[in-house]
Design an enzyme around this catalytic site. Structure first.
Site, short mmCIF file in Angstrom:
data_model
loop_
_atom_site.label_atom_id
_atom_site.label_comp_id
_atom_site.label_asym_id
_atom_site.label_seq_id
_atom_site.Cartn_x
_atom_site.Cartn_y
_atom_site.Cartn_z
N GLY A 385 0.90 -1.05 -0.11
CA GLY A 385 0.00 -0.02 0.00
C GLY A 385 1.01 1.22 -0.08
N THR A 443 -1.56 -2.18 9.37
CA THR A 443 -0.71 -2.72 8.38
C THR A 443 -0.75 -1.54 7.29
OG1 THR A 443 -2.16 -3.89 7.09
CG2 THR A 443 -1.28 -5.05 8.94
N CYS A 444 0.15 -1.61 6.38
CA CYS A 444 0.21 -0.76 5.33
C CYS A 444 0.15 -1.91 3.91
CB CYS A 444 1.64 -0.23 4.94
SG CYS A 444 1.88 1.23 6.45
N SER A 445 -0.83 -3.01 3.99
CA SER A 445 -0.94 -3.74 3.11
C SER A 445 -2.06 -3.64 2.29
CB SER A 445 -0.87 -5.17 3.61
OG SER A 445 -1.41 -6.05 2.55
#
Length: 719
Positions: A385, A443-445
């Site tokens: 992301g 998260t940065c997913s």
């Protein structure tokens, strides 16, 4: 359309002209009225030797390994050259950028080396293959122009050797690059990249800078004033950023946004050098602000997988420095611990405790963590992301392995499953802590397997082997919803930010423990949580009085206190009835009374509207219609008689059982008060004074308009 390279014959001049026009990897991206471009090729003069060597070592560790039948050239297994750690941040950033660029074009660069006959004609150690690939990317990026060397630059022999070999194959390398472009029918090799990678680069070129204010040292208002004095203009939103401007973030009140081209300038101003303004990805600010809304006054916090120590400091600035502690686990090195303590001291953070153990090695019953109520979990994720992975890796101290997935625009299924399993394991361990009341998972997913699936799986299975612990449930994060997508994601009680030209992608989930019905929440905690959510702006919390802190010493004192309080409440009730149930004076008499001085003659009476009498009321009629009480209270109520000398009712302190709710009629009945027992009591004036007479439910009918009510209007009669 040209289908094969054999249909063309390129001379040296034709190759140079073709490459000058088409082989540039610089890509200009236009968005609306804005136009941003990467540095032009003619402005590039190459890098220092140390940058090439550092980039080669990074590339060696993250390059894509191929199946044996698809290997074109061989790489070494060890670093090209052992070098000391980075001392210059700019050198580190340039090395990662060069290595990442070579990684994205690895297949193309390898095919150029084979097609130009560089391999196998050139005899060079296998350990230098990574250096060859990295320097070839920069060589073609400069349109195969020679590098300008500085006299002060320290040269490295391996770099000089590879550069000389590439210069000797300059023409053949340029021809091979042109044939590769024609083969893919692309104006430039940039267009050969996967679409997801190209979109990621476009977002990275427009991504603004996010910085949070260290409120331990300065307030956001003062920072804005200082920036305005320095020539910066405040605009409404991130879409309006240009030149020297900034704006406030819509989700986090202490976060400012700047155009990306101002970073080098901002890093040198006093606000940044004194740790008053710190640059960090917005996803971390969203996480710590979500934790803040869950905190009570004295709660401790446990932070897990802190990549950037700025996240720890930001969390500290949002808590009470004297009553709350922030625990950070996984600090193995004593040297690192000393460096961090020095950093936090310079930032004004005094409530941070460092733990040596890894999170999964800490027992849930650890005595140090018994006051921890919230856990902030930032597990290692794919990070797809993020639009600018290099900045994310450098700022969050993430693994360079992230670049391998970003270079392809996706992650392998087996690797995704491994990450998801690790995330689930950490989340389950966090749920084992009995005293913890909430967990923030961030998260940065962009993959559901790392986000919703992990959270829902942990909630479904619950805490194994411990049925006494209250289960967790999903709670929506207390953050402003600023877009349609955020509103839609909030329906599932998650907070999602999609990657865009103004922000990186982010996923946020808040798990709160279901409250035990036997537990009670103190008023102090409720007010503290409301203040954290911004619901008590401008209202100071009252301090606990000394009387509330004193404990009653004996049963005798308990009885005396209860009796005194009961008598006091009865006196107040009697005074209230005495005041409120007086007959209302006429408006004309009221004006006369206000105009004339007060008189002490208690025999003066006001006119009472005539009341229809149905007959004499027995003395005990009232007690029959009132709610049942003790015999003593009945006797006390029956003794109430008006005093003839002052023509008003004087009540003694007696025990009165009041109905739980009092309701008033609207319209013409607004002056009467209804008791839920279906009886209405009013005062009836007489020669000897007034007495209480009951009215049946029939008497609740609307009275005649010409008969004013004798009851006194009061908005909340029993409060």
């Amino acid at each position: 359309m040209i289908n094969s390279a054999s249909e063309l014959e390129f001379s040296k001049e034709e190759i140079k002209n073709e490459l000058s026009r088409l082989t540039s990897l610089t890509h200009t991206e236009k968005s609306g009225s804005k136009e941003r471009s990467v540095m032009c090729l003619n402005e590039k003069n190459g890098y220092q030797d140390i940058v090439y060597m550092k980039a080669a070592n990074i590339f060696q560790g993250i390059r894509i390994e191929k199946a044996p039948d698809k290997v074109l050239i061989k790489y070494g297994s060890e670093p090209v050259l052992a070098l000391p750690d980075f001392e210059d941040e700019n050198c580190q950033r340039l090395s990662y950028e060069l290595a990442f660029s070579a990684l994205k074009y690895q297949d193309i660069l390898e095919s150029i080396l084979i097609d130009s006959c560089f391999y196998p004609n050139v005899s060079i150690p296998v350990a230098l293959t990574s250096l060859v690939v990295v320097m070839l990317y920069d060589f073609q990026d400069r349109k195969f122009e020679s590098r300008l060397l500085s006299d002060e630059e320290e040269s490295i022999s391996e770099v000089q050797e590879v550069e000389n070999l590439l210069n000797s194959f300059k023409t053949k390398l340029a021809a091979a690059l042109a044939r590769c472009r024609i083969k893919h029918d692309a104006l430039s090799i940039y267009q050969i990249l996967p679409e997801t990678v190209r979109k990621q680069e476009q977002r990275a070129s427009t991504l603004p800078l996010y910085a949070w204010v260290n409120t331990c040292k300065i307030s956001p208002e003062v920072v804005c004033d200082d920036l305005k004095k320095g020539g910066y203009t405040k605009v409404r939103s991130a879409f309006d950023l240009e030149c020297k401007s900034f704006c406030m973030d819509q989700h986090c009140s202490d976060v400012l946004i700047f155009p990306s081209h101002l970073k080098s300038e901002l890093l040198n101003i006093e606000l940044c050098t004194d740790y008053k303004l710190l640059f960090q990805d917005k996803s971390r600010s969203l996480a710590v602000h979500s934790v803040k809304t869950l905190l009570n006054m004295d709660d401790d916090i446990l932070l897990v997988n802190m990549g950037s120590w700025y996240t720890v400091a930001h969390m500290s600035t949002l808590t009470n420095q004297s009553t709350s502690k922030i625990y950070v686990c996984g600090i193995k090195s004593q040297t690192k611990e000393s460096e961090l303590k020095n950093l936090f001291t310079n930032m004004g953070c005094k409530n941070i405790e460092l733990l040596h153990e890894n999170f999964t090695d800490i027992e849930a019953k650890d005595q140090r963590l018994q006051k921890v109520k919230v856990i902030l979990l930032l597990p290692r994720c794919s990070g797809l992301g993020v639009s600018n992975p290099i900045e994310f890796i450098l700022n969050e101290n993430e693994d360079a392995e992230l670049l391998k997935d970003h270079s392809q625009g996706s992650i392998a299924k087996d690797k995704l499953n491994v990450l998801a399993e690790q995330q689930y394991k950490q989340l389950k361990h966090a749920m084992q802590f009995n005293k913890v009341q909430a967990i923030v998972y961030c998260t940065c997913s962009v993959y559901p397997e790392e986000n919703e699936v992990v959270v829902k799986k942990a909630l479904e299975l619950g805490v194994e082997g411990n049925n006494k612990i209250q289960p967790y449930r999903l709670s929506p994060p207390v953050l402003p919803l600023c877009s349609v997508k955020e509103i839609r994601s909030s329906i599932d009680k998650f907070f999602k930010v999609e990657p865009s030209e103004i922000t990186n992608g982010c996923f946020l989930a808040v798990l709160t423990r279901e409250r035990d019905p036997s537990e009670t929440v103190s008023v102090k905690d409720v007010l503290a949580r409301a203040a954290a959510k911004g619901l008590l702006d401008g209202i100071e919390l009252a301090k606990t009085s000394k009387k509330e802190k004193k404990k009653k010493k004996s049963k005798t004192s308990l009885v005396k206190t209860s009796i005194n309080e009961s008598m006091s409440s009865q006196i107040k009730i009697a005074e209230f009835l005495n005041r409120e149930l007086r007959p209302r004076v006429n408006p004309s008499e009221t004006l006369t009374t206000k105009a004339s001085p007060p008189q002490k003659n208690t025999n003066q009476t006001t006119s009472i509207p005539p009341q229809k009498k149905t007959g004499k009321t027995p003395p005990n009629a009232v007690m029959k219609n009132m709610p049942s009480t003790s015999k003593a209270s009945e006797r006390q109520m029956s003794t109430i008689r008006p005093r003839p000398e002052d023509k008003m009712i004087a009540l003694k302190p007696v025990e009165i059982v009041l109905p739980p709710v009092m309701m008033s009629y609207n319209g013409s009945q607004a002056n009467k008060t209804q008791i839920p027992a279906h009886y209405f009591y009013r005062w009836i004036g007489g020669k000897a004074g007034g007495s209480i007479a009951p009215s049946s439910s029939k008497k609740l009918e609307k009275p005649k308009e010409n008969l004013p009510s004798s009851a006194v209007r009061h908005p909340q009669p029993w409060l």
